[in-house]
Design a protein around this motif. Structure first.
Motif: not given
Length: 632
Positions: A256-277
């Protein structure tokens, strides 16, 4: 003797030579940050042994990075959907509902009571700080073990015979939880949609903890964040299930990159996510999820108007025709998944009802059986579900290895003559001038069925049931109330019968807890006071005083003390027999269908799936981090 061990968490992390290599395959959205030196290269962001997801093995296609997905939620609290969809767990379920290591590299279980967890070397939180055993220690000692932060103490699922586990750090990458007796409920609770949290980012949260922070600085932080107590501040800043704090380091695929309260919440990719294809591309493929807040009443309309790229929540089967029609106007498609509930709609007789006369009637199994066989399930199926559902008692579905046809058929055949005979046998054989049966105290048999009324299907089904019961001399009145009021009234013994969904997990395996079949929670509407008694260890509520309910609790304890799958299956079988034969929940139809709408560009979303909260986490077990968008 080791009784269970995963092999899925031990997959080799070496990528096949000649394929795309992790070190050279940066997501486009992150390249500028990498080039500027503000973000490490991918090879430095991944664990030494990342989790490799075989996308082809899941029935999909390896994808490409990029794009965003819009979805609609009914309120700020529903940003938890991203935690459920992201489905990043220490140990989780795969689509076959088998356990597999995820955040953990591996785990080992001895005698169902010693759980040893090995972390992935080099695994990092979303801010780039290493995930370590200190995060587990902090969570156990300084959060769960702190009375201000966890007033109720160690979670029930982490107590065996009332006792918590022994926690120890074995080495820099290994932690262990040990009980004196088996705890088969531990893994299902780690794999749940709202899991037990065993690790928190200590490096970030210590600034909000009185043990680690200067008193004056802590007061300053409390004032800044409008918290009256330090514990309230810590709780607010550490929520992971409902991720309202954009600064909180996470392990999920999108942050999550959006501070509540908000009418729209933007979730951006985690650069350190542990899964690969399997080709070395870091997951998730999708760059962003955009959650737009809307009234729950108009989510179907907005979805059908092309305002969502992926929608499963907020829509129901009643919306299917309208949503299907949207395919001709927008680049979307609609599929139907099977719901996992034991019954889409169930009548729950409140065995703790405050009216003594009615309570005694509701506790008579003949009355519950009469209610059940008086229901014309075929008519409900045809009128409300176009004949696509299955008429059934409230029980497990055929996909469950524990399913038995006799459970589904228990008192589920339409037989008004049998219903009349059972009611007469009970002594309810006298009727008033309108043909309504008369109670022992002279009142008319007027049933009040309550519902939150959150779906048009609720009222449609209830109107049919009203006609069915009237034909056997029982009048029905329907009362609709807001969900919170509805639950409060049930807890107070003011609700006679409820219309709700049936068993939540209709696809259970023996290794999943059968607690849904016994009075174990205050929100179980057929026995709320018994549920409170269980949850509070006897301090509140009342103890079960029906032999069958007492036996269900005993069998649940037996399951909880089991050390083998065979023992757990045996407990399940006995509990299912008692539950369905006694009709503690009166089912109608199951295997109903849930519409899933998505963009025609979206790839790797299965055409068919099992849809529900627990254990499938809605779409979670189907790995939404592998979804990707074809170019327009």
């Amino acid at each position: 003797m080791i009784t269970r061990r995963t092999a899925l968490g031990l997959m080799a992390a070496t990528l096949v030579p000649g394929t795309l290599r992790a070190a050279e395959t940066e997501p486009e959205a992150l390249k500028a940050l990498v080039d500027a030196g503000t973000l490490p290269k991918l090879a430095e962001r991944l664990p030494k042994a990342p989790r490799i997801i075989n996308v082809v093995g899941l029935g999909g296609q390896p994808g490409r990075h990029g794009g965003k997905i819009r979805t609609i939620i009914s309120g700020q609290r529903d940003i938890r959907l991203m935690t459920i969809y992201g489905y990043t767990r220490l140990i989780g379920y795969n689509p076959r509902l088998e356990f597999e290591a995820d955040v953990l590299e591996s785990y080992e279980i001895v005698e169902e009571r010693i759980f040893t967890f090995k972390l992935r070397d080099g695994h990092k939180w979303s801010d780039g700080t290493p995930l370590s055993t200190e995060d587990f220690r902090y969570c156990w000692e300084d959060v769960i073990g702190d009375e201000d932060l966890t007033p109720g103490g160690v979670p029930i699922a982490m107590r065996v015979k009332g006792e918590p586990p022994k926690f120890e750090i074995v080495d820099p990458l290994t932690v262990r939880y040990t009980w004196e007796a088996p705890n088969p409920d531990f893994l299902p609770n780690l794999a749940a949609p709202q899991p037990i949290n065993l690790a928190l980012p200590a490096h970030y949260l210590k600034q909000f903890h009185k043990k680690y922070q200067d008193e004056d600085k802590l007061k300053e932080l409390m004032k800044k964040n409008k918290a009256k107590k330090w514990s309230g501040l810590h709780i607010k800043m550490s929520r992971t299930y409902r991720p309202e704090n954009p600064d909180l380091p996470m392990l999920d695929p999108w942050i999550n990159t959006t501070q509540p309260p908000a009418e729209q919440f933007v979730f951006k990719r985690n650069p350190f996510y542990h899964r690969v294809d399997e080709n070395g591309l870091q997951l998730p493929y999708i760059d962003e999820f955009v959650l737009n807040v809307s009234s729950s009443a108009i989510i179907p309309a907005k979805t059908g108007a092309g305002e969502s790229d992926l929608q499963a929540t907020g829509i129901d089967f009643a919306d299917y025709t309208f949503l299907k029609d949207a395919e001709s106007r927008y680049p979307v498609k609609v599929t139907l998944w099977k719901k996992i509930q034991g019954s889409r709609f169930a009548i729950l007789p409140n065995l703790n009802y405050g009216d003594e006369v009615w309570r005694n009637i509701l506790r008579d199994v003949r009355f519950r059986r009469a209610l059940s066989v008086a229901i014309n399930r075929y008519e409900i199926n045809m009128a409300c579900f176009f004949g696509l559902a299955k008429e059934s008692a409230d029980t497990l579905l055929p996909v469950s290895p524990l399913f038995k046809p006799e459970y589904a058929q228990a008192w589920a055949s339409f037989d008004p003559d049998k219903a009349n005979a059972l009611l007469d046998e009970m002594g309810l054989d006298k009727r008033d001038d309108d043909g309504i049966r008369i109670l022992p105290d002279g009142r008319s048999a007027q049933l009040i069925v309550e519902t939150p009324g959150e779906s048009k299907l609720d009222t449609d089904v209830l109107e049919l049931i009203t006609d069915h019961w009237l034909k056997v001399g029982l009048a029905v009145f329907i009362r609709t109330s807001q969900r919170d009021i509805f639950r409060s009234r049930a807890m107070a013994g003011q609700i006679m019968l409820s219309l709700w969904s049936g068993i939540d997990n209709g696809v259970a395996t023996a290794d999943m807890s059968p607690d849904q079949l016994a009075p174990t929670a205050e929100d179980e509407l057929q026995w709320p006071l018994w549920g409170v008694h269980y949850v509070t260890g006897g301090e509140q509520g009342t103890a079960p005083d029906m032999p069958e309910a007492v036996e269900l609790v005993r069998l649940l304890r037996q399951w909880q003390a089991s050390s083998s799958t065979d023992q757990r299956a045996a407990a399940w079988e006995q509990m299912l027999k008692i539950y369905t034969d006694n009709l503690f929940s009166i089912g109608t139809v199951n295997q109903t269908l849930q519409p899933i709408l998505c963009s025609v560009r979206l790839r790797n979303l299965p055409e068919k799936g099992l849809y529900g909260f627990d254990p499938t986490s809605y779409l979670g077990v189907y790995k939404p981090d592998t979804l990707w968008l074809e170019e327009a």
